[in-house]
Design an enzyme around this catalytic site. Structure first.
Site, short mmCIF file in Angstrom:
data_model
loop_
_atom_site.label_atom_id
_atom_site.label_comp_id
_atom_site.label_asym_id
_atom_site.label_seq_id
_atom_site.Cartn_x
_atom_site.Cartn_y
_atom_site.Cartn_z
N THR A 210 0.86 -1.19 0.00
CA THR A 210 0.00 0.00 0.00
C THR A 210 0.89 1.24 0.00
O THR A 210 2.08 1.17 -0.34
CB THR A 210 -1.00 -0.03 1.18
OG1 THR A 210 -1.94 1.02 1.03
CG2 THR A 210 -0.32 0.12 2.53
N ASN A 211 0.35 2.40 0.35
CA ASN A 211 1.14 3.63 0.37
C ASN A 211 0.65 4.53 1.50
O ASN A 211 -0.28 4.18 2.22
CB ASN A 211 1.07 4.33 -0.99
CG ASN A 211 -0.37 4.64 -1.35
OD1 ASN A 211 -1.01 5.47 -0.71
ND2 ASN A 211 -0.90 3.96 -2.35
N HIS A 212 1.24 5.71 1.61
CA HIS A 212 0.97 6.57 2.78
C HIS A 212 -0.28 7.44 2.67
O HIS A 212 -0.53 8.26 3.54
CB HIS A 212 2.16 7.50 3.02
CG HIS A 212 3.39 6.80 3.47
ND1 HIS A 212 3.42 6.05 4.62
CD2 HIS A 212 4.62 6.73 2.93
CE1 HIS A 212 4.64 5.56 4.78
NE2 HIS A 212 5.38 5.94 3.76
N SER A 213 -1.05 7.31 1.59
CA SER A 213 -2.20 8.22 1.44
C SER A 213 -3.19 8.04 2.59
O SER A 213 -3.52 6.92 2.97
CB SER A 213 -2.90 7.95 0.11
OG SER A 213 -4.11 8.65 0.08
#
Ligand code: C5P
Length: 398
Positions: A210-213
């Site tokens: 996933t990512n930091h959004s």
């Protein structure tokens, strides 16, 4: 803008109550009629005489006037108000608002109010950060109460952090926005898609990519569109945020889920704002059992996901499509490339190089890029950036 507006100013027992004097004065100067209700404790922080003088009306504290037995009717106050503003709002009053405790005139009036309600929390940083307070604020926001966020800075306790009530000038600005939004349903009859948050690409039943959004920017845009009367479908990846009022939310997990949900909605939409941080790659195979470690290194084969914005751009016709670009280098030329490739009307560029921009925070610093050129904006709250983006959508509305 506040000319003739009926505003109930609720004051609770916080050291920030001294700012309510200036707040009251500014509201009156803007033409509002202000009635002040104080909680019993608030009287220890600011005198009723000060508030009565500034508001030009007697202060209401008790359910009835002990001198003549006359009732201070919370029901008629609630009906009278065009807006109820509680500033400062303590953790205690916020909690009571959530649970419906009605042990003072301010709270009974809140329960009777038919108008929009706004609160400007003020408390020590730990009380503000406490999960209970945060949940209470989130619940109130979900129920449509406007939250005028506290600022970070030096607190009465001497500690430094978030919890200081917003300055009176800022509160008045937010109040004006509330009235402006109620007045202009400029996007009524329009339907927009907003994608937001992070997608999650499973590797096995335990791990994922996933990512930091956090979804904050997309949620602010969805909220702004809805405040201006649009129908909004918010297609959301992972986030911890509550659904903005009046927004239809569709939760998705993977990039493929988000692609399907968005494309399905696109037929009925007048435009879309692609704010989600969509994974560009996903594991080719998802293991159905937890992958076991061995002494060897491991390679996970990744395959490309579908580009949702690109797909919408290819079938756009005369509709509006807005994309985001989060870049770490060659920011502007990369963003311009996206404008062309994805057939976007404009791109909102934020660079991770700018302080205060990007993931997680409450602020952003953006450059809006369209085929006519670029306009760089200063650091603003994400809510202000959302208003800017929606203003531009309105200018291009077709
Ligand atoms: O190409 P890049 O991922 O940098 O483009 C970012 C823009 O494209 C954002 O608006 C993002 O929401 C959108 N996008 C998308 N589907 C993808 C990847 C990005 O809609 N698979």
């Amino acid at each position: 803008m506040l000319q003739g507006k009926h505003i109930i100013l609720g004051i609770t027992g916080s050291i920030a109550a001294y700012k309510a004097a200036m707040l009251c004065r500014l509201l009156v100067r803007e033409g509002a009629e202000v009635r002040v209700i104080m909680t019993p404790l608030a009287k220890q922080f600011i005198t009723p005489l000060t508030m009565a003088t500034l508001s030009k009306h007697p202060i209401l504290v008790e359910f009835f006037n002990p001198e003549n037995g006359e009732w201070n009717s919370h029901v008629s106050l609630g009906e009278w108000a065009d807006l109820m503003l509680i500033a400062p709002a303590t953790a205690n009053t916020l909690a009571k608002m959530v649970t419906g405790i009605a042990d003072n005139l301010l709270l009974t009036t809140y329960l009777s109010a038919r108008s929009k309600v706004a609160v400007a929390p003020a408390m020590d940083l730990d009380m503000y950060a406490h999960v209970t307070t945060q949940q209470n604020i989130a619940t109130l926001a979900e129920r449509g109460v406007a939250i005028i966020e506290p600022e970070a800075g030096e607190l009465a306790s001497g500690l430094i952090g978030k919890g200081r009530m917003a300055e009176p000038e800022e509160i008045v600005e937010q109040i004006k926005k509330i009235f402006a939004a109620e007045r202009k349903a400029s996007l009524a009859g329009k339907r927009y898609i907003v994608t937001a948050g992070a997608t999650i690409e499973p590797i096995d039943p335990v791990r994922y990519i996933t990512n930091h959004s956090t979804g904050k920017m997309g949620y602010a845009i969805a909220e702004e569109l809805a405040m201006r009367g649009a129908d909004v479908v918010l297609i959301s990846g992972r986030t911890a945020l509550p659904t903005p009022k009046g927004v239809q939310r569709v939760d998705v997990t993977t990039a493929e889920d988000m692609y399907r949900a968005t494309v399905a909605e696109w037929q009925q939409a007048d435009g879309a704002v692609m704010c989600a941080a969509v994974a560009d790659y996903t594991p080719k195979c998802v293991a159905d059992k937890k992958l076991k470690k061995s002494d060897d290194d491991m390679c996970i084969e990744l395959v490309r996901t579908k580009d949702i914005a690109h797909q919408l751009g290819a079938t756009k016709g005369k509709r509006i499509l807005v994309g985001f670009a989060l870049e770490t280098d060659n920011e502007e030329s990369n963003a311009e490339g996206k404008l062309q490739r994805k057939n976007l009307d404009f791109v909102v560029l934020n660079s991770l190089r700018d302080a205060g921009a990007g993931f997680g925070g409450d602020t952003n610093k953006v450059t809006l890029i369209d085929s006519n050129g670029r306009k760089e904006h200063p650091l603003m709250s994400k809510r202000e950036v959302a208003a800017l983006i929606v203003d531009k959508i309105e200018q291009q509305k077709r």
